[in-house]
Design a protein around this motif. Structure first.
Motif, PDB file in Angstrom:
ATOM      1  N   SER A 447       0.479  -1.661  -0.024  1.00 13.32           N
ATOM      2  CA  SER A 447       0.249   0.107  -0.425  1.00 13.32           C
ATOM      3  C   SER A 447       0.705   1.293   0.106  1.00 13.32           C
ATOM      4  O   SER A 447       0.258   2.239  -0.527  1.00 13.32           O
ATOM      5  N   ALA A 448       2.032   1.554   0.660  1.00  8.80           N
ATOM      6  CA  ALA A 448       3.018   2.724   0.640  1.00  8.80           C
ATOM      7  C   ALA A 448       3.816   2.812  -1.288  1.00  8.80           C
ATOM      8  O   ALA A 448       3.656   3.652  -1.345  1.00  8.80           O
ATOM      9  N   ALA A 449       3.756   1.519  -1.420  1.00 12.82           N
ATOM     10  CA  ALA A 449       4.364   2.137  -2.627  1.00 12.82           C
ATOM     11  C   ALA A 449       3.277   2.131  -3.811  1.00 12.82           C
ATOM     12  O   ALA A 449       3.370   2.672  -4.716  1.00 12.82           O
ATOM     13  N   ARG A 450       1.585   2.062  -3.933  1.00 10.27           N
ATOM     14  CA  ARG A 450       1.425   1.954  -4.748  1.00 10.27           C
ATOM     15  C   ARG A 450       0.494   3.279  -4.558  1.00 10.27           C
ATOM     16  O   ARG A 450       0.382   4.959  -4.944  1.00 10.27           O
ATOM     17  N   ARG A 451       0.400   4.116  -2.793  1.00  8.61           N
ATOM     18  CA  ARG A 451      -0.026   5.451  -2.468  1.00  8.61           C
ATOM     19  C   ARG A 451       1.746   6.548  -3.132  1.00  8.61           C
ATOM     20  O   ARG A 451       1.253   7.679  -3.643  1.00  8.61           O
ATOM     21  N   PHE A 452       2.699   5.627  -3.137  1.00  8.55           N
ATOM     22  CA  PHE A 452       3.836   6.740  -3.566  1.00  8.55           C
ATOM     23  C   PHE A 452       3.839   6.337  -5.517  1.00  8.55           C
ATOM     24  O   PHE A 452       3.896   7.913  -5.920  1.00  8.55           O
ATOM     25  N   ARG A 453       3.361   5.612  -5.976  1.00  3.06           N
ATOM     26  CA  ARG A 453       3.099   5.494  -7.308  1.00  3.06           C
ATOM     27  C   ARG A 453       2.047   7.087  -7.417  1.00  3.06           C
ATOM     28  O   ARG A 453       1.844   7.291  -8.375  1.00  3.06           O
ATOM     29  N   ASP A 454       0.686   6.455  -6.982  1.00  4.49           N
ATOM     30  CA  ASP A 454      -0.494   7.373  -7.062  1.00  4.49           C
ATOM     31  C   ASP A 454       0.361   9.366  -7.041  1.00  4.49           C
ATOM     32  O   ASP A 454       0.299   9.906  -7.994  1.00  4.49           O
TER      33      ASP A 454
END
Length: 466
Positions: A447-454
């Motif tokens: 989830s942290a990587a997904r938020r960073f990608r966004d």
């Protein structure tokens, strides 16, 4: 039917540059010598394996006065297709070869983009060319390609264009950004009602293609950060060597590896935006001229002092505790605190010695091991991220029609203001980066990587629309 536009104009006005920039095709031949293009050549714009638009480069007008006289004769004579009649006549007149050739795409139904150099005054030959194009009756737009940013004659050109064209735009083929290219394509929709729907589909395809390329750029940059921040090297201290020499050797390998990873990521971004043939140069003021581990790079692209405090609060670090503060950000003086570059690298990336941990294939070997990495400072994330964003912005805004590479080649920067995109990021964005940084070492927080990608995706889109 695939929409086609013929790029027309007088020789050496920038037709090929406009075409190259619009089509994002650096295979278009651009020559400073007038009259080198004598045959038409089409350049398809392909998205997802499908041709959506076609631009055709043409020779420049050579005898506009004579062409106009001959064309007017056939219009007044009531010929069904005066353009075709003229081209049949010109086939037997060698000196009209280029004029006949350039009107070929127009005869088969192509729309017209007429290119002029707006830095010079309007001449009679220009007026003759404009009248020829008006007599064709085809949808047409005029483009003022201002080569030297001069606007002295701009209003004169616009006055003439209003008499003969459905639309006109100022467009610098050497400086046009992605947003400006898109605006020109949007404007083409208005030159003929019948072309509105097909060109709307083309513009939509352009937008989707750009978004897809940005998604790929997000993966490239995220991959670079994950690999670099998680990089860990270790070496067993054998007989005849000491911990310091092992540490220095590992630091060299570590920094060289990061530099190579960054270089590969940037090359992938350049290919993604179709700069495949020519090696464009970075602007002279760009901090990218400095090495990744140059102290100025870290001062200009790392966390600001305020962000260091924010990052420290988010991580629970004891603000004000000497080395702990230094490891949070060079901005508070890590290079000064550490005394040497090697010392700074040690504070940022480790360089620790572990007794009795050496092992091979899980078998303890005894002795000591020196380990460098993974990164202990979030500053490395911001330095690599800002360098990638700078490279992305240079790449997308280097127009394909621009070929003055030698002028852009400059020595390494001397002084420059901060160039970090993240300087004004709010606390929420710093928190997203902090959580992503932590997730790299834990390797278990998608989830942290997904938020960073966004966050990265929205940042690339903002840069695209500047």
């Amino acid at each position: 039917m695939i929409p086609e536009f013929a790029i027309l104009g007088h020789p050496n006005e920038g037709k090929s540059s406009v075409l190259s920039t619009l089509a994002e095709d650096d295979s278009v031949r651009i020559s400073p010598i007038p009259g080198e293009t004598t045959e038409c050549r089409s350049f398809p714009v392909v998205i997802d394996g499908r041709e959506v638009l076609r631009f055709t480069d043409t020779p420049g007008f050579q005898n506009p006065g004579r062409v106009l006289v001959e064309l007017k004769k056939r219009v007044k004579g009531g010929d069904d297709n005066p353009l075709r009649q003229f081209r049949e006549y010109a086939e037997g007149v060698p000196e009209l070869h280029d004029d006949r050739e350039l009107l070929g795409p127009v005869e088969r139904g192509a729309g017209i983009i007429y290119v002029v150099d707006g830095s010079r005054p309007v001449r009679n030959v220009d007026k003759a060319e404009m009248e020829i194009l008006r007599l064709t009756g085809k949808p047409r737009m005029a483009v003022i390609n201002c080569k030297d940013q001069s606007d002295e004659f701009l209003e004169d050109w616009k006055t003439e264009f209003r008499k003969n064209f459905n639309s006109n735009r100022v467009f610098n083929a050497h400086r046009a950004t992605y947003a400006e290219r898109l605006l020109l394509l949007e404007a083409l929709k208005s030159i003929d009602q019948d072309w509105h729907r097909p060109l709307s589909l083309v513009v939509d395809a352009f937008r989707k293609d750009w978004a897809a390329r940005n998604d790929t750029a997000v993966e490239i940059i995220t991959g670079l950060l994950t690999d670099s921040l998680g990089l860990q090297l270790s070496e067993n201290i054998g007989a005849g060597s000491d911990a310091q020499s092992c540490r220095d050797r590992l630091f060299t390998i570590y920094s060289d590896t990061l530099v190579q990873k960054e270089k590969i990521a940037h090359q992938r971004i350049r290919s993604l935006f179709k700069h495949n043939i020519f090696q464009y140069e970075l602007p002279p003021h760009s901090v990218l001229h400095a090495d990744l581990f140059d102290e100025r790079t870290w001062q200009l692209l790392g966390l600001t002092k305020k962000q260091v405090v924010i990052a420290g609060g988010l991580s629970g670090a004891a603000i004000g505790a000497g080395l702990e503060m230094a490891t949070l950000g060079h901005s508070l003086g890590i290079f000064t605190v550490a005394g040497t570059v090697a010392g700074a690298l040690g504070a940022l990336f480790g360089g620790e010695t572990f007794s009795g941990r050496a092992e091979f294939m899980g078998i303890p070997l005894g002795g000591e091991v020196v380990q460098v990495g993974p990164a202990r400072s979030i500053d490395l994330l911001f330095v690599l991220l800002n360098r990638s964003l700078l490279y992305y912005r240079h790449t997308i805004n280097w127009a394909h029609g621009r070929r003055d590479y030698a002028k852009a080649l400059q020595p390494v920067l001397q002084t420059t203001p901060r160039q970090a995109f993240t300087d004004r990021w709010p606390t929420g964005n710093i928190k997203i980066c902090q959580e992503f940084f932590k997730s790299i070492s834990k390797k278990d927080d998608d989830s942290a990587a997904r938020r960073f990608r966004d966050l990265l995706r929205s940042t690339l889109q903002e840069i695209s629309e500047e």
